[in-house]
Structure formats: structure tokens, C-alpha cells
Design a protein around this motif. Structure first.
Motif, mmCIF file in Angstrom:
data_model
loop_
_atom_site.group_PDB
_atom_site.id
_atom_site.type_symbol
_atom_site.label_atom_id
_atom_site.label_comp_id
_atom_site.label_asym_id
_atom_site.label_seq_id
_atom_site.Cartn_x
_atom_site.Cartn_y
_atom_site.Cartn_z
ATOM 1 N N MET A 1 0.842 -1.199 0.000
ATOM 2 C CA MET A 1 0.000 0.000 0.000
ATOM 3 C C MET A 1 0.875 1.246 0.000
ATOM 4 S SD MET A 1 -2.649 1.445 2.875
ATOM 5 C CE MET A 1 -1.323 2.157 3.848
ATOM 6 N N ARG A 2 0.483 2.224 -0.830
ATOM 7 C CA ARG A 2 1.160 3.529 -0.843
ATOM 8 C C ARG A 2 0.104 4.625 -0.844
ATOM 9 N NH1 ARG A 2 6.776 3.743 -4.156
ATOM 10 N NH2 ARG A 2 7.379 1.545 -4.063
ATOM 11 N N GLN A 3 0.514 5.809 -0.396
ATOM 12 C CA GLN A 3 -0.415 6.937 -0.345
ATOM 13 C C GLN A 3 0.234 8.180 -0.956
ATOM 14 O OE1 GLN A 3 -1.625 7.269 3.822
ATOM 15 N NE2 GLN A 3 -3.485 6.104 3.385
ATOM 16 N N THR A 5 -0.651 12.405 -0.972
ATOM 17 C CA THR A 5 -1.487 13.527 -0.527
ATOM 18 C C THR A 5 -1.462 14.610 -1.599
ATOM 19 O OG1 THR A 5 -1.008 13.059 1.798
ATOM 20 C CG2 THR A 5 -1.856 15.263 1.271
ATOM 21 N N ILE A 40 -7.568 1.625 -6.093
ATOM 22 C CA ILE A 40 -7.235 3.035 -5.881
ATOM 23 C C ILE A 40 -8.430 3.672 -5.181
ATOM 24 C CG2 ILE A 40 -6.645 5.246 -6.939
ATOM 25 C CD1 ILE A 40 -5.492 3.735 -9.304
ATOM 26 N N LYS A 41 -8.186 4.255 -3.996
ATOM 27 C CA LYS A 41 -9.250 4.886 -3.219
ATOM 28 C C LYS A 41 -8.921 6.352 -2.961
ATOM 29 C CE LYS A 41 -10.579 0.691 -0.636
ATOM 30 N NZ LYS A 41 -10.776 0.138 0.726
ATOM 31 N N ASN A 43 -9.524 9.187 -0.118
ATOM 32 C CA ASN A 43 -9.925 9.388 1.283
ATOM 33 C C ASN A 43 -10.570 8.128 1.872
ATOM 34 O OD1 ASN A 43 -8.994 12.078 1.174
ATOM 35 N ND2 ASN A 43 -10.962 12.751 0.328
ATOM 36 N N GLY A 44 -10.013 6.961 1.481
ATOM 37 C CA GLY A 44 -10.450 5.676 2.026
ATOM 38 C C GLY A 44 -11.694 5.095 1.403
ATOM 39 N N VAL A 58 -6.355 12.429 0.104
ATOM 40 C CA VAL A 58 -5.383 11.337 0.207
ATOM 41 C C VAL A 58 -5.804 10.203 -0.709
ATOM 42 C CG1 VAL A 58 -4.291 9.629 1.717
ATOM 43 C CG2 VAL A 58 -4.785 11.938 2.581
ATOM 44 N N THR A 60 -5.042 6.379 -1.873
ATOM 45 C CA THR A 60 -4.425 5.148 -1.388
ATOM 46 C C THR A 60 -4.364 4.154 -2.535
ATOM 47 O OG1 THR A 60 -5.373 5.535 0.800
ATOM 48 C CG2 THR A 60 -4.507 3.337 0.356
ATOM 49 N N PHE A 61 -3.202 3.530 -2.708
ATOM 50 C CA PHE A 61 -2.964 2.647 -3.842
ATOM 51 C C PHE A 61 -2.610 1.243 -3.355
ATOM 52 C CE2 PHE A 61 -1.962 6.938 -5.073
ATOM 53 C CZ PHE A 61 -2.526 7.070 -6.335
ATOM 54 N N TYR A 62 -3.297 0.254 -3.935
ATOM 55 C CA TYR A 62 -2.957 -1.153 -3.728
ATOM 56 C C TYR A 62 -2.554 -1.723 -5.087
ATOM 57 C CZ TYR A 62 -5.644 -0.225 0.519
ATOM 58 O OH TYR A 62 -6.119 0.327 1.696
#
Length: 314
Positions: A1-3, A5, A40-41, A43-44, A58, A60-62
Motif C-alpha cells: 500500500m502507498r499513499q 497527498t 485506488i481509493k 480518502n479511504g 489522500v 491510497t494505492f494497492y
């Protein structure tokens, strides 16, 4: 997982546009699949590709690490360092582009151009980080022909670029040129209206005194500031900005620019040993009628280059 901003420069654009710029090796079909399947999300949460990003969001990448890996060799570091800065603040640069320097790289000048020099300058100052600003690159807001010198505006951030482009579209930036012309125009001050046609095949323009199909209206204001029967110095204020407008319009009224091999008097040019047009965008004045956001501080300010190189000819 990476993020990631979202910063100020990345805000205000669609998510799919941002992802395409950030992950250049990721196929678009895969990108949309990642969004559908929540790899890919935002803000969650699951997100649609057409949502507009805001500063502080934010992502978030899987996804596979290979899409985050990019070479860190920058072509702009091959560009020259020479920049004559007329003005600088946290948003913009005003640069005195010298005659002979091209604004943007092309097939002939791929290693050195003004835009590349700006990137190198800001990178070495620590104001531009290609790794952090994936979707924005500092950019020139106007351009000047290679054989013409003068003030070019560069935007350091996305907001400044948006605002400056709007200022230019709204004609709230006055651009003054100095030029040397054949003879002495009469009267010594005039606002000229004509019609302009660009021939894309020859990269030349034609001027007509009357409206014609395919021709666009131009307005050129000149003032003779140093008259002479041989060569005169004129200040020109552009009310419109068409290709070769000053060169072609002054030639049309019988007073071509010294050194202009395309529209000028070649015998005159040879006599004065001038192979480039005597034309310089020497002064800018900002004159806003509405709020200009981060550039409000420029309102009613005038900026001028220190020296115009060809004035010793008269």
C-alpha cells in the motif's frame, strides 16, 4: 500500500487526468479497472474517475510498485543556466529572453530552450521538485520568436499559471515593443487597424486594409520616439497578438523593421549588417479590472528590461 497527498498544484483537476500524468506507464484500461475494483481509493473510499481533486485529499494505492518507479534523470539539467531575471516572487518569473534563444524546445533545439532553463533554475533553487509535483511543471505563459528578444512570463505554480493565462485572455496585460523601422512613419502616433491572414504553409502573414474571408482583425498602436529619414525608433503597443503582427503591419504601411529578412528591405538590412529583426518586447504593464488572486500584487506595476541591444544602430 502507498499513499499520495494532493498538494496545491495537483488540486483542481480530474482524478483520471491526475493519474494519467502521475503513472505514465500504467495503461488507461488498467487504471479504470483499479478504480472500479477499489485498488485506488480517495480518502479511504471508492471513487469515480471524473471526481475533482482538492488540496489535502489522500489517494491510497494497492497496486504494483513498478508504477511508482521512474528514472530520476532530468533533461532540463542539460539546458543552459543563463537567465536575466527582471522580476521574481513566489508565483512568477519575468525573464528578459535574449535574441537567438528559443522559448520551447523543438527538434533543432531539444537540449536548450528558455522553458528548460527555467526548470533548471527552479530545480536548483529547490522550488521545483519533479518527484513531488507529478502533474504540474512550471511553464511559460507567453512566447516570443527566437529572433526577437524581450520579457517572457513564467508561472511557478498551477494557480499562477491559471490566473496569468486568464489575464492574457482578458487583455489585462499591456505589451510594449521597441523597434527600428525604415524611414519615419507619419503621423508620429497612430492606432492602426487592419486584417491579418497567416499562411501555415509558408509561415508568413498577409495584411489587408479591408475585411476578407479568413482574415482576422488586428490593432497596432505605434509612437515614433526617435525620428529620422533613414531609420526611426518606434514604441509599439499591441492591442491584439497575431503571428508576426508588428513586423507585417509596419511593413504593410511602408516602414518595415530593420533586419527583417521576411517582410523587410534586404538592401537596407545588408547596409546596416542586420540579419535579425530589430524588435524587442521591452516593457510590460499589468492593468487588472478584476481581482487577480495570487497575482493581485502586480496590478498597476510596470516592468522594463535594462538594455535593448540594437538601439546603437540609430
Amino acid at each position: 500500500m502507498r499513499q499520495i497527498t494532493i498538494n496545491k498544484n495537483d488540486a483542481g483537476q480530474r482524478l483520471d487526468k491526475f493519474l494519467s500524468k502521475r503513472f505514465k506507464t500504467m495503461p488507461k484500461s488498467l487504471m479504470y479497472k483499479y478504480l472500479r475494483t477499489k485498488y485506488i481509493k480517495l480518502n479511504g473510499k471508492k471513487v469515480q474517475p471524473d471526481v475533482f481533486l482538492s488540496e489535502g485529499d489522500v489517494l491510497t494505492f494497492y497496486i504494483r510498485d513498478e508504477f511508482f518507479e521512474e528514472p530520476k534523470s532530468y533533461d532540463f539539467l542539460k539546458a543552459g543556466k543563463e537567465l536575466d531575471i527582471v522580476y521574481e516572487d513566489e508565483n512568477i518569473l519575468l525573464i528578459d529572453k535574449k535574441i537567438g534563444v528559443i522559448c520551447h524546445q523543438d527538434s533543432r533545439y531539444d537540449a536548450d530552450a528558455l522553458n528548460l532553463r527555467v526548470l533548471r533554475y527552479l530545480y536548483e533553487k529547490g522550488e521545483y521538485d519533479p518527484e513531488a509535483d507529478k502533474s504540474f511543471t512550471p511553464a511559460l505563459c507567453n512566447r516570443i520568436d527566437r529572433n526577437t528578444g524581450g520579457i517572457v512570463i513564467a508561472a511557478k505554480n498551477a494557480e499562477a499559471l491559471r490566473v496569468m493565462n486568464q489575464i492574457i485572455r482578458d487583455n489585462e496585460l499591456q505589451k510594449y515593443y521597441l523597434c527600428i523601422v525604415k524611414g519615419c512613419p507619419k503621423p508620429k502616433h497612430a492606432v492602426l487597424t487592419a486584417y491579418h491572414f497567416k499562411d501555415e504553409n509558408t509561415n508568413t502573414v498577409r495584411i489587408s486594409d479591408q475585411p476578407r474571408e479568413g482574415y482576422k482583425k488586428i490593432v497596432t498602436e505605434y509612437t515614433v520616439i526617435k525620428p529620422s529619414s533613414d531609420l526611426s525608433v518606434c514604441e509599439v503597443l499591441l492591442h491584439t497578438g497575431r503571428t508576426h503582427q508588428i513586423r507585417a503591419h509596419m511593413a504593410h504601411i511602408g516602414h518595415p523593421l530593420l533586419g527583417d529578412e521576411k517582410y523587410g528591405d534586404r538592401k537596407l538590412n545588408a547596409r546596416h549588417r542586420m540579419k535579425r529583426q530589430a524588435l524587442y518586447s521591452y516593457k510590460l504593464k499589468f492593468c487588472f479590472t478584476t481581482a487577480a488572486g495570487c497575482l493581485d500584487n502586480l496590478n498597476n506595476k510596470t516592468f522594463e528590461v535594462k538594455q535593448v541591444p540594437f538601439l546603437d544602430k540609430v
